[in-house]
Design a protein around this motif. Structure first.
Motif, short mmCIF file in Angstrom:
data_model
loop_
_atom_site.label_atom_id
_atom_site.label_comp_id
_atom_site.label_asym_id
_atom_site.label_seq_id
_atom_site.Cartn_x
_atom_site.Cartn_y
_atom_site.Cartn_z
N PHE A 44 31.33 -38.56 -30.68
CA PHE A 44 29.99 -38.70 -31.25
C PHE A 44 30.08 -38.97 -32.75
O PHE A 44 30.99 -38.51 -33.41
CB PHE A 44 29.20 -37.39 -31.07
N ASP A 45 29.09 -39.72 -33.24
CA ASP A 45 28.95 -39.83 -34.69
C ASP A 45 28.26 -38.55 -35.18
O ASP A 45 27.60 -37.85 -34.41
CB ASP A 45 28.10 -41.05 -35.06
N THR A 46 28.39 -38.30 -36.47
CA THR A 46 27.70 -37.15 -37.08
C THR A 46 26.20 -37.25 -36.79
O THR A 46 25.61 -38.33 -36.94
CB THR A 46 27.94 -37.17 -38.60
N PRO A 47 25.56 -36.14 -36.39
CA PRO A 47 24.12 -36.19 -36.12
C PRO A 47 23.33 -36.78 -37.29
O PRO A 47 23.64 -36.54 -38.46
CB PRO A 47 23.77 -34.71 -35.91
N GLU A 48 22.30 -37.56 -36.91
CA GLU A 48 21.52 -38.31 -37.88
C GLU A 48 21.00 -37.44 -39.03
O GLU A 48 21.07 -37.83 -40.20
CB GLU A 48 20.35 -38.98 -37.12
#
Ligand SMILES: Cc1ncc(COP(=O)(O)O)c(C=O)c1O
Length: 393
Positions: A44-48
């Motif tokens: 996952f990318d870092t949460p928005e």
């Protein structure tokens, strides 16, 4: 003139074994068709909401050094977070330091604790940096095998056999890389008593603390008699999918933390400022909590998929209750874990990590990371099953 100067570099450094992971990943990087269960980081990318906080930090000019221990707001926030989640209390003024990942926090702990020849008990298999961190600080890493039949929990009677008058500390990590074991309360309490009896310092690397499935995380310093002798390490890389931001922390009684802070002051000075600002949001907002929970649920689905798949291939697999790894026993194939991993990569283009890369006690196992999509996990399982069928004949 070329070729005449042969610099004498540190024997201590020359003696370090190259990481068993590196050569693997260098090869995988050149093979785009590989399905990888090899990587130990969130897909996952870092949460928005956290990313936006980092972007705002840059726009607002949060581009300077902070105080050595880290932003005071962040230290207070972490203090509240740890008290709220685990009931442990640390003074944000004197008992918390923010670091460049848990990697730096490990370095600080070892450098601040060890004199030459001091021994550190390192239950293995373990994260690949542990033994080198001990050795670089002048200590001796004493590997203590963790066993599948103990659910990869520390076994006090085995630890006892490796303890000497030079033993100063023990380095534990639950939820555990590479086996996925989560801390068992009874085993941890027994370990806390053992540490007190032998007057050991416990370094507890809890970097995966929010990735626990079907139970609660046991925070080591919250156990009876543990707080005063524990250095708690934690971070943002795994729980918050923030590996590239390079942020971690250590929390410990001032008598342990202050020497670490001194090393930090003279080596790294401060952790990256925009990452610290973003971490304030990571620790203190409902949106970040929800994002962490969504990732945890996704890992949990993948976990069940991979464990069922590995078991149906015929690999005994201790149920992993934390982090994002499964650690199946592949000895029934009749080939060793290194050969298994290389051949699987060459013949079926699936990457896993041989268990022996995490210490001798990992031989006969492979680490499968499920920080990847369900489709990729299914594909990898199909290919592993095909490979094993061929090998077993
Ligand atoms: C158990 C453990 N500790 C520490 C680290 C390093 O973490 P960081 O990115 O915070 O330096 C890792 C990364 O794989 C890990 O698995």
């Amino acid at each position: 003139m070329n070729g005449e100067f042969s610099p004498k570099t540190s024997r201590r450094v020359a003696g370090l074994k190259p990481s068993g992971l590196r050569k693997f990943f260098d090869i995988i990087a050149e093979m785009p068709e590989v399905v990888s269960l090899g990587i130990g980081e969130p897909d996952f990318d870092t949460p928005e909401v956290i990313r936006q906080a980092g972007i705002r930090a840059l726009q607002n000019g949060d581009t300077h050094y902070t105080s050595n221990a880290g932003l005071s707001t962040l230290r207070r926030r972490l203090g509240e977070h740890l008290e709220h989640r685990y009931g442990v209390r640390y003074d944000p003024e004197r008992e918390i330091v923010f670091t460049v990942g848990v990697s730096e926090a490990l370095y600080l702990a070892m450098t601040a604790l060890l004199d030459p020849g001091d021994e550190v008990l390192v239950p293995t298999p373990c994260f690949v940096s542990y033994q080198p961190e001990v050795v670089l600080a002048g200590g001796v890493a004493v590997e203590v095998p963790l066993r599948a039949e103990d659910g990869f929990q520390p076994n006090v009677s085995i630890l006892e056999r490796h303890t000497t008058p030079r033993t100063k500390a023990i380095l534990i990590n639950y939820p555990h890389n590479p086996t996925g074991a989560a801390a068992d309360r009874a085993a941890m309490q027994a370990l806390a008593r053992f540490a007190a009896e032998h007057d050991l310092i416990v370094i507890s690397d809890e970097i995966y603390d929010r990735l626990v499935y079907g139970g609660e995380h046991v925070c080591f310093p919250a156990l009876e008699g543990a707080w005063e002798r524990t250095i708690l390490l934690g971070g943002f890389s795994k729980d918050y999918a923030m590996t590239g931001w390079r942020l971690g922390y250590a929390a410990a009684p001032a008598a342990l933390l202050q020497p670490m802070l001194r090393v930090h002051q003279y080596t790294v000075m401060t952790a990256p400022t925009p990452a610290q600002v973003a971490a304030i949001t990571a620790l203190g907002t409902a949106a970040a909590d929800e994002a962490v929970e969504a990732m945890r649920r996704a890992y949990d689905r993948r976990r069940r998929l991979i464990v069922d798949g590995l078991r149906s291939i015929g690999f005994p697999t201790v149920e992993p209750h934390g982090a994002f790894y499964a650690f199946p026993d592949i000895r029934s194939t009749g080939i060793d874990d290194e050969t298994f991993a290389w051949r699987l990569l060459e013949e079926e283009k699936v990457a896993v990590v041989p268990g022996s890369a995490f210490g001798e006690a990992g031989a006969g196992f492979i680490r499968c990371s499920y920080a990847t999509s369900e489709e990729k996990i299914e594909e990898a399982l199909t290919r592993i099953a095909r490979f094993v069928q061929r090998v077993r004949v």
